[in-house]
Design an enzyme around this catalytic site. Structure first.
Site, PDB file in Angstrom:
ATOM      1  CG  HIS A   2      -2.546   2.139   4.065  1.00  0.00           C
ATOM      2  ND1 HIS A   2      -1.298   1.604   4.433  1.00  0.00           N
ATOM      3  CD2 HIS A   2      -3.461   1.586   4.821  1.00  0.00           C
ATOM      4  CE1 HIS A   2      -1.463   0.990   5.554  1.00  0.00           C
ATOM      5  NE2 HIS A   2      -2.663   0.961   5.903  1.00  0.00           N
ATOM      6  CE  LYS A  31      -3.135  -2.613   2.835  1.00  0.00           C
ATOM      7  NZ  LYS A  31      -2.032  -3.455   3.503  1.00  0.00           N
ATOM      8  CE  LYS A  38      -0.548  -9.042  13.723  1.00  0.00           C
ATOM      9  NZ  LYS A  38      -0.097  -8.962  15.235  1.00  0.00           N
TER      10      LYS A  38
END
Length: 343
Positions: free
Chosen positions: A127, A94, A267
């Site tokens: 982003h 990004k 994540k």
């Protein structure tokens, strides 16, 4: 002993793109002092390599995350080892807010490629729609101009696809009415507390994949406070569904999004959780339970960067009657890599 393997299906858009339904996120986060958790970069490197070993093929990163050098090293190592070929992977990065001038977009993408040691990217996103200088000045650059910079990067073959992140419904409508190349995806915060029904519907009707970040919302104990809405990590409803389906609450949250046609990029630095997050394709949540989960939707935004809210093109509703601090230095100036020594 051989590692457990996960098989992750893809979402296929009408335009032909195939994107893995679950990717691996590499954002390490900020601590209580709003400083970046770069100490976890070596663990992230190991986690990315493990994720590729077990079957992940979409790796999501960003200039802001500081870990593009680690991501690139992991990718190159696994290619050298013969675990994957470059064309097997879908790598997203990004462009950050201080690179919103069209000419700066290309410079940002080329810098990301250099840090990762790659010849091309699979996807580059804007982003955020706001343009903020390293000094914290509102540059007021129209995100349409920034997107034209992405279109130029696409034409030069530096990336296969382009898209956006954190764009709201009005911004998506304006972008789609004024772009030459439709964005592949819009990466937004969406979870059980924040379904974003209108935005998701619009994107899907216009062949733009919605990719969820903060997919667990406030179900992570570190994000729970006395005023946090259900479902929290210890929610009785999630506990009962976990027993019913033989899955964790986190898996149910990810499966719920998958059944809505939404990709996710969870994540984790823990191998067992990396496997768990991708093990959601062997069950279906029934309609009654979907309806129950939808009742958690209350518009609560787990991650709400109020220090951005007075900048032009801020995409969320403003929070009234609060003190607005300046944008943290950690989101304005930094170097990359575990030692913070890479431009």
């Amino acid at each position: 002993m051989a590692k457990v393997q996960v098989k992750i299906p893809t979402f296929k858009l009408k335009s032909g793109e195939e994107i893995p339904a679950v990717g691996f996120g590499t954002w390490l986060g900020l601590d209580e002092k709003l400083e970046f958790k770069i100490k976890d970069a070596p663990k992230m490197l190991e986690a990315v390599m493990y994720a590729i070993d077990v079957g992940y093929r979409h790796i999501d990163t960003a200039h802001l995350y500081r870990v593009e050098p680690e991501v690139g090293y992991a990718v190159r190592k696994k290619i050298e080892e013969g675990v994957v070929k470059r064309e097997d992977l879908f790598i997203t990065t990004k462009v950050w807010q201080h690179n919103h001038k069209p000419e700066d977009v290309e410079a940002s993408v080329r810098a990301s490629l250099k840090r990762m040691g790659l010849q091309y990217l699979d996807q580059v996103l804007i982003h955020w729609p706001m343009a903020i200088s390293e000094e914290g000045v509102d540059e007021k650059i129209d995100y349409l101009e920034t997107y034209r910079g992405l279109e130029a990067v696409l034409k030069k073959g530096l990336t296969r696809y382009i898209g956006v992140s954190n764009f709201n419904l009005d911004q998506m409508k304006r972008l789609l009415a004024n772009c030459s190349v439709k964005p592949t995806s819009n990466q937004i915060q969406v979870n059980l507390n924040l379904l974003e029904d209108d935005l998701v519907k619009y994107c899907q009707e216009n062949d733009v994949l919605v990719v969820s970040y903060t997919s667990f919302g406030s179900m992570i104990s570190s994000r729970t406070s006395p005023g946090t809405p259900e479902p929290r990590w210890d929610s009785p409803i999630m506990h009962e569904m976990s027993k019913k389906y033989g899955k964790t609450a986190s898996q149910i949250a990810l499966r719920f999004l998958y059944q809505r046609g939404i990709a996710t990029i969870p994540k984790s630095l823990t191998p067992s959780r990396i496997i768990e997050n991708a093990s959601i394709f062997d069950f279906n949540i029934d309609e009654a339970d979907i309806a129950t989960l939808e009742k958690f939707n209350c518009g609560y935004r787990t991650e709400c960067p109020v220090f951005f809210q007075n900048y032009t093109h801020y995409p969320f509703d403003k929070v009234e009657n609060i003190n607005i601090n300046e944008v943290p230095i950690s989101l304005r100036k930094w170097k990359n890599g575990a030692n913070l020594d890479i431009e």
